[in-house]
Write a protein that holds these residues in place. Structure first.
Motif, mmCIF file in Angstrom:
data_model
loop_
_atom_site.group_PDB
_atom_site.id
_atom_site.type_symbol
_atom_site.label_atom_id
_atom_site.label_comp_id
_atom_site.label_asym_id
_atom_site.label_seq_id
_atom_site.Cartn_x
_atom_site.Cartn_y
_atom_site.Cartn_z
ATOM 1 N N GLY A 140 -1.489 2.561 -6.532
ATOM 2 C CA GLY A 140 -0.500 2.908 -7.738
ATOM 3 C C GLY A 140 -0.979 1.786 -9.264
ATOM 4 N N LEU A 141 -1.697 0.662 -9.335
ATOM 5 C CA LEU A 141 -2.888 0.509 -9.779
ATOM 6 C C LEU A 141 -4.157 1.030 -10.473
ATOM 7 N N ASP B 218 -4.261 4.462 -10.886
ATOM 8 C CA ASP B 218 -3.443 5.154 -10.960
ATOM 9 C C ASP B 218 -3.420 4.955 -12.432
ATOM 10 N N ARG B 219 -2.465 3.819 -13.208
ATOM 11 C CA ARG B 219 -2.032 3.501 -14.162
ATOM 12 C C ARG B 219 -3.866 3.209 -14.937
ATOM 13 N N VAL B 220 -4.503 2.132 -13.846
ATOM 14 C CA VAL B 220 -6.016 2.124 -14.720
ATOM 15 C C VAL B 220 -6.272 3.036 -15.171
ATOM 16 N N LEU B 221 -6.468 4.255 -15.084
ATOM 17 C CA LEU B 221 -6.789 5.611 -15.095
ATOM 18 C C LEU B 221 -6.706 6.596 -16.241
ATOM 19 N N MET B 222 -5.023 6.147 -16.102
ATOM 20 C CA MET B 222 -4.545 6.570 -17.360
ATOM 21 C C MET B 222 -4.899 5.565 -18.676
ATOM 22 N N LEU B 223 -5.159 4.651 -18.315
ATOM 23 C CA LEU B 223 -5.230 3.457 -19.648
ATOM 24 C C LEU B 223 -6.146 4.113 -19.718
ATOM 25 N N LYS B 224 -7.397 4.365 -19.033
ATOM 26 C CA LYS B 224 -8.544 4.686 -19.446
ATOM 27 C C LYS B 224 -8.846 5.436 -20.517
ATOM 28 N N ARG B 225 -7.910 6.862 -19.511
ATOM 29 C CA ARG B 225 -7.632 7.831 -20.415
ATOM 30 C C ARG B 225 -7.210 7.486 -21.801
ATOM 31 N N HIS C 191 2.281 -7.522 9.464
ATOM 32 C CA HIS C 191 1.088 -8.025 9.117
ATOM 33 C C HIS C 191 1.097 -6.129 8.389
ATOM 34 N N GLU C 192 0.745 -5.384 9.475
ATOM 35 C CA GLU C 192 0.643 -3.717 9.185
ATOM 36 C C GLU C 192 1.087 -3.264 7.878
ATOM 37 N N ILE C 193 2.593 -3.695 7.762
ATOM 38 C CA ILE C 193 3.512 -2.769 7.270
ATOM 39 C C ILE C 193 2.607 -3.319 5.086
ATOM 40 N N ASP C 194 2.985 -4.954 5.324
ATOM 41 C CA ASP C 194 2.270 -5.377 4.441
ATOM 42 C C ASP C 194 0.852 -5.055 3.547
ATOM 43 N N GLU C 195 0.045 -4.324 4.906
ATOM 44 C CA GLU C 195 -1.476 -4.191 3.969
ATOM 45 C C GLU C 195 -1.085 -2.305 3.878
ATOM 46 N N GLN C 196 -0.001 -1.655 4.176
ATOM 47 C CA GLN C 196 0.407 -0.128 4.216
ATOM 48 C C GLN C 196 0.892 -0.688 2.741
ATOM 49 N N GLU C 197 1.376 -1.534 2.676
ATOM 50 C CA GLU C 197 2.331 -1.971 0.916
ATOM 51 C C GLU C 197 1.384 -2.266 -0.506
ATOM 52 N N ASN C 198 0.040 -3.047 0.550
ATOM 53 C CA ASN C 198 -0.141 -3.679 -0.372
ATOM 54 C C ASN C 198 -1.494 -2.094 -1.345
ATOM 55 N N ASP C 199 -1.934 -1.062 0.478
ATOM 56 C CA ASP C 199 -2.383 0.468 -0.324
ATOM 57 C C ASP C 199 -1.807 0.836 -0.947
ATOM 58 N N ARG C 200 -1.192 1.146 -1.476
ATOM 59 C CA ARG C 200 0.431 1.609 -1.792
ATOM 60 C C ARG C 200 0.495 1.316 -4.033
ATOM 61 N N ALA C 201 0.344 -0.098 -3.297
ATOM 62 C CA ALA C 201 0.698 -1.041 -4.392
ATOM 63 C C ALA C 201 -1.079 -0.708 -5.457
#
Length: 123
Positions: free
Chosen positions: A45-46, A48-55, A32-42
């Motif tokens: 990443g999302l 960052d992509r939203v900020l890039m799309l906003k710019r 579960h802790e690993i899943d949370e870390q993966e979710n946080d990384r995801a």
């Protein structure tokens, strides 16, 4: 965002160690802790992509605005040149209606001189 993590932290503290039937299992906690870390990384990443799309959309908006201003200026220039051309055409009509051979010769000679001047200036 920290309130969401606090909520997750409280929730995970309540439910992480409990499996079906109230049995604790250390392996489910770590997965579960690993899943949370993966979710946080995801999520990072999302974001960052939203900020890039906003710019990118901001840049597109600026480009569209500059093109609209340029098109407006071109439209205004076309309108003014249309006015000048219509005035010139009115003068030509007036010259052609008088049927004076001397005025016609002056008109043709002025066109030839103008053409030669433009020709030599562009060479």
């Amino acid at each position: 965002m920290s309130s969401r993590r606090d909520y997750r932290g409280n929730r995970s503290a309540l439910f992480d160690d409990i499996e079906d039937g109230g049995i604790r299992a250390a392996s489910s906690y770590s997965s579960h802790e690993i899943d949370e870390q993966e979710n946080d990384r995801a999520m990072e990443g999302l974001s960052d992509r939203v900020l890039m799309l906003k710019r990118l959309t901001g840049d597109i908006h600026e480009e569209v605005d500059s093109h609209n201003r340029m098109l407006d200026r071109m439209g205004n220039d076309m309108d003014s040149s249309r006015g000048v051309l219509s005035g010139t055409m009115d003068k030509f009509k007036m010259v052609f209606e008088t049927k004076s051979s001397r005025k016609m010769l002056t008109l043709v000679a002025s066109f030839v001189v103008l053409f030669l001047i433009v020709y030599y200036l562009t060479r």
